[in-house]
Design a protein around this motif. Structure first.
Motif, short mmCIF file in Angstrom:
data_model
loop_
_atom_site.label_atom_id
_atom_site.label_comp_id
_atom_site.label_asym_id
_atom_site.label_seq_id
_atom_site.Cartn_x
_atom_site.Cartn_y
_atom_site.Cartn_z
N ARG A 1 4.49 19.84 -0.08
CA ARG A 1 3.54 19.21 0.70
C ARG A 1 3.18 17.75 0.15
O ARG A 1 3.19 16.55 0.64
N LEU A 2 3.04 17.58 -1.34
CA LEU A 2 2.67 16.18 -1.69
C LEU A 2 4.76 15.62 -1.77
O LEU A 2 4.43 14.31 -1.48
N ARG A 3 5.32 16.36 -2.06
CA ARG A 3 7.07 16.24 -1.65
C ARG A 3 7.24 15.15 -0.67
O ARG A 3 7.78 14.05 0.05
N ALA B 1 6.77 10.79 3.59
CA ALA B 1 5.96 9.63 4.94
C ALA B 1 5.57 8.29 5.06
O ALA B 1 5.54 7.75 5.03
N VAL B 2 5.57 8.36 2.60
CA VAL B 2 4.81 6.94 2.84
C VAL B 2 5.76 6.23 1.91
O VAL B 2 4.82 5.18 2.19
N ALA B 3 6.31 6.75 1.62
CA ALA B 3 7.65 6.07 1.27
C ALA B 3 8.62 5.19 1.80
O ALA B 3 9.40 4.35 2.31
N LEU C 1 0.86 -1.38 0.38
CA LEU C 1 -0.06 0.01 -0.32
C LEU C 1 0.89 1.40 0.24
O LEU C 1 0.82 2.06 -0.87
N CYS C 2 1.74 1.24 0.95
CA CYS C 2 2.84 2.52 1.02
C CYS C 2 3.47 2.61 -0.24
O CYS C 2 3.47 3.31 -1.18
N TRP C 3 4.38 1.11 -1.30
CA TRP C 3 4.16 1.68 -2.45
C TRP C 3 3.34 2.35 -3.60
O TRP C 3 4.01 3.09 -4.26
N ALA C 4 1.98 1.42 -3.15
CA ALA C 4 1.11 2.46 -4.04
C ALA C 4 0.95 3.98 -4.07
O ALA C 4 1.31 4.22 -4.99
N MET C 5 0.75 4.50 -2.75
CA MET C 5 0.84 5.41 -2.46
C MET C 5 2.05 6.83 -2.90
O MET C 5 1.96 7.57 -3.84
N ARG C 6 3.09 5.98 -2.46
CA ARG C 6 4.76 6.88 -3.16
C ARG C 6 3.94 7.61 -4.73
O ARG C 6 4.80 7.83 -5.27
N HIS D 1 -0.65 8.17 6.32
CA HIS D 1 -1.57 7.62 5.40
C HIS D 1 -2.82 8.81 5.61
O HIS D 1 -3.12 9.94 4.90
N ALA D 2 -2.19 9.54 6.89
CA ALA D 2 -3.82 10.89 7.28
C ALA D 2 -2.49 12.13 6.41
O ALA D 2 -3.69 12.89 5.62
N GLU D 3 -1.83 12.17 6.49
CA GLU D 3 -0.29 13.14 5.74
C GLU D 3 -0.38 13.39 4.36
O GLU D 3 -0.59 14.04 4.15
N PHE D 4 -0.50 11.78 3.98
CA PHE D 4 -1.35 11.53 2.24
C PHE D 4 -2.15 12.44 2.11
O PHE D 4 -2.40 12.90 0.75
#
Length: 433
Positions: A172-174, A179-181, A107-112, A223-226
């Motif tokens: 913020r996206l960066r 945070a999620v990577a 999931l973190c891989w996908a969010m990244r 995830h909330a930060e994302f």
């Protein structure tokens, strides 16, 4: 996400086949990591890689059929994967792992990857805004506060401020991407009781994800930060969209969305040319913002984990990133085809009888020796008369014995009002696109 607002790029990130492909890669890397530390025979790890199933629609269908029996998606996935590889090598799949090791890492891989797409989209939108801002740097228009004429500005300055905000969203996206990577392969409650930390590091290095301390799950503040980054993007897009909607109103008509040949604005009224892109963006922003609340509520889980977050994330993470990406693309397209009407902007500025220069007049009277309240009352009574009678503000001031006419030329000088807008563009030009 419904097809109307989905994009091929984000679909590729969040599709079920992509998810199971990520799961499979995590499992295979974990097996190879175990082989590297001597837990799994090297030959078995090699066979697992060679015999691994292809993550396609057929693989997906087998997992769904198996899940109907197991009532557990990861267990079903493991069963189907092991069957494809065959024993004895297949038995090493999922060795020492718990479901969240696989699911959270993937999931973190996908969010990244989703963050990367959104960062690229924000850059493209930023470039469009910078270009539009410079094109209309000197396109004079009225600035409005509370919906009422305030003082002059330029359309370029307005767009430049949008661009500066989008640039902050990109930052913020960066930050959210960082945070999620992350990933974890630390077992049932995060204690590495059945899996060496070296295996986690092996997988993290291979995927470009940083191992982090965790319980059974990765902490959901990430995830909330994302989701906040997605929401911030959506809010900025809506800020622009709402402004463009107001400026396209018939009574204002300073800008207009592009209207392609064959397009229809209304099924009933042939004259209509509606701000449909801006309105769509405003509507979708409501969804992305509301998803942030659910993401914040996902942070508090029972003890080392529960699954109250799982069902929520299956919806809000793909949908929020998909919509944020779509909105930036849609807004960029809107701005590329935007029709700007400088003559109408000038006419609207002139429509308030010169009242937009009331503050410079006020300040000139103060400089001439009057108290601020005395000056305010003088200017206000003339301004109200101008509104009520439709008379030029300057004409009334020139006839007022309390006003020194010598200061009016400077007070009514439009160039003076806009002389310091270069500071906005200095900030704009400092952006590293």
């Amino acid at each position: 996400m419904i097809p109307r607002y989905s994009t091929p790029e984000m679909d590729a990130v969040w599709s079920d086949t992509s998810k199971f492909a990520r799961w499979l890669e995590v499992e295979l890397l974990a097996t190879e990591g175990h082989a590297a530390v001597g837990v799994v025979p090297q030959k078995a790890a090699t066979i697992c890689r060679e015999n691994a199933p292809v993550a396609d629609d057929a693989f997906l269908q087998k997992i769904l059929e198996r899940e109907a029996i197991t009532d557990h998606d990861v267990a079903a996935f493991v069963d189907v994967t092991q069957d494809a590889i065959n024993d004895p090598a297949g038995s090493w799949i999922h060795y020492g792992l718990t479901s969240s090791d696989v699911g959270d890492t993937a999931l973190c891989w996908a969010m990244r990857d989703a963050a990367d797409l959104m960062i690229d989209a924000s850059t493209e939108l930023l470039e469009a805004m910078i270009s539009l801002a410079h094109e209309h740097r000197d396109t004079v228009m009225i600035g409005r506060t509370h919906g009422i004429h305030a003082e002059p500005t330029t359309f370029g300055a307005k767009v430049a401020l949008w661009a500066l905000q989008i640039d902050r969203d990109r930052k913020r996206l960066r930050t959210a991407r960082a945070a999620v990577a992350v990933m974890k392969l630390s077992g049932a409650v995060g204690t590495y009781s059945n899996i060496p930390p070296e295996v986690e590091q092996f997988v993290g290095d291979a995927l470009g994800l940083a191992p982090v301390p965790a319980t059974q799950v990765i902490a959901r503040d990430r995830h909330a930060e994302f989701l906040y980054a997605c929401s911030s993007v959506a809010a900025t897009c809506e800020l622009v969209a709402v402004e463009l909607r107001h400026l396209q109103r018939t009574e204002v008509r300073e800008v207009q969305e592009g209207f392609k040949p064959g397009q229809k604005g209304s099924s009933a009224m042939p004259h209509k040319r509606n701000p449909i892109s801006a309105e769509t963006i405003s509507g979708l922003a409501r969804i992305v913002r509301s998803n942030l609340l659910a993401g914040l509520q996902d942070i508090a889980l029972w003890h080392e984990r529960d699954i109250s977050h799982s069902s929520v994330e299956r919806v809000i993470l793909p949908d929020s990133s998909q919509l944020a990406f779509y909105m930036m693309r849609r807004l960029r397209q809107l701005l590329a085809g935007l029709i700007v009407m400088p003559e109408r902007m000038q006419a609207n500025l002139d429509a308030s009888y010169g009242l937009v220069f009331s503050q410079p007049v006020l300040l000139s009277l103060v400089q001439g020796g009057k108290t601020r309240d005395e000056a305010y009352r003088i200017v206000q009574r003339n301004a109200m008369q101008a509104w009520d009678e439709g008379t030029a503000f300057r004409t009334l001031l020139e006839a007022d014995a309390d006003v020194d006419n010598a200061v009016l030329d400077d007070a009514f000088d439009l160039r003076r009002s806009l002389s310091n807008l270069g500071r906005v563009f200095d900030q704009l030009d400092a952006i590293d696109v």
